[in-house]
Design a protein around this motif. Sequence first.
Motif, mmCIF file in Angstrom:
data_model
loop_
_atom_site.group_PDB
_atom_site.id
_atom_site.type_symbol
_atom_site.label_atom_id
_atom_site.label_comp_id
_atom_site.label_asym_id
_atom_site.label_seq_id
_atom_site.Cartn_x
_atom_site.Cartn_y
_atom_site.Cartn_z
ATOM 1 N N GLY A 74 -53.560 21.086 60.611
ATOM 2 C CA GLY A 74 -53.040 19.856 61.190
ATOM 3 C C GLY A 74 -51.569 19.991 61.517
ATOM 4 N N THR A 75 -51.013 18.960 62.110
ATOM 5 C CA THR A 75 -49.600 18.937 62.494
ATOM 6 C C THR A 75 -48.965 17.645 62.005
ATOM 7 N N GLU A 76 -47.780 17.775 61.457
ATOM 8 C CA GLU A 76 -47.003 16.607 61.046
ATOM 9 C C GLU A 76 -45.735 16.559 61.882
ATOM 10 N N THR A 98 -46.760 22.683 61.793
ATOM 11 C CA THR A 98 -48.167 22.937 62.091
ATOM 12 C C THR A 98 -48.714 24.044 61.198
ATOM 13 N N VAL A 99 -49.868 23.803 60.612
ATOM 14 C CA VAL A 99 -50.560 24.850 59.853
ATOM 15 C C VAL A 99 -51.264 25.760 60.848
ATOM 16 N N ARG A 134 -49.897 29.819 56.482
ATOM 17 C CA ARG A 134 -48.842 30.131 57.452
ATOM 18 C C ARG A 134 -48.549 28.886 58.286
ATOM 19 N N LEU A 135 -47.274 28.510 58.313
ATOM 20 C CA LEU A 135 -46.835 27.307 59.009
ATOM 21 C C LEU A 135 -45.892 27.657 60.145
ATOM 22 N N ARG A 136 -45.995 26.915 61.221
ATOM 23 C CA ARG A 136 -45.052 27.040 62.334
ATOM 24 C C ARG A 136 -44.203 25.780 62.368
ATOM 25 N N LEU A 137 -42.910 25.973 62.229
ATOM 26 C CA LEU A 137 -41.974 24.847 62.248
ATOM 27 C C LEU A 137 -41.194 24.856 63.552
ATOM 28 N N THR A 138 -41.169 23.723 64.230
ATOM 29 C CA THR A 138 -40.341 23.556 65.419
ATOM 30 C C THR A 138 -39.341 22.442 65.155
#
Length: 284
Positions: free
Chosen positions: A180-182, A198-199, A210-214
């Motif tokens: 999901g995305t927060e 985002t996972v 693993r998470l992607r952070l923007t």
Amino acid sequence: MAKAKKGTTASTKSSTKSSKPTVVVTRDEPWYNYPEYYDAGFAENVTLEADFFEKCFEKFVPHKVERLFEPGCGSGRLIVEMAKRGYDVTGLDLSKPMLNFCRKELKRFKTKASLVQGDMIDFKLDQKVDAAFNPVNTFRHLLTEDDARRHLECVANALNDGGIYILGLHLIPKDGELFGTERWQAKHQDARIYYSLTVEDCDLKKRVERLRLTMTVKRPEESFKLIDHLHLRLYNARQIKSLVASVPQFKIRSVFDFWYEIDEPQKLDSEICDTILVLQKTAG
């Protein structure tokens, strides 16, 4: 890493012919290099967390709480808050930019704390403390069981008997959503910051998420986007119980969730996700 609250998406304003399009430069680098924008994203939780800490001190610690410690203190939002409340506080973090920002904030609020650049799995304090805290997920940066155990042992050794460690982390609930995305947003001076977490992948066998952070920063004179990737260790209720049991100096005194309601303890079971453990150092 602090708990993020979901925000609303900013409304789009129509532009005039004379306005110039905003150029957003993308940078692949850690968001920890921008502590002022990192800090802004979690500022609204500070008072709630600090109030909860003090209620835990009163409820669980048998002696007066004077000295505090935060491993993985980051930008120091809680270091500054607890120092403002009159506690003798020590913070530890690997990030030099984060610690430098914390020093500036301490100076701005005319208060003091001890800051140490160091590793969460290998430290020793000069003086024992009455309580320690690590509120949301920083602990999960420790990717192996051995590192997690070493961290808990270091914290236990830093505490006086009867002292507590307030440890917050997200657990995997039974049949919970793993992907999901927060999204949320915040403001810092003349900047508006938009965050997205985002996972990207969940490996339950290796227990790594693993998470992607923007993080998009919009300012009048410039805008830029940071893209960072985080790897966090996964735990369910059984696994965190097993880990704590492997450190005999600690026992789980109580469990709460991220509503921070001291009069509403929770069960550490397969249903809980947003979890706060109150670990107490036993006399020995």
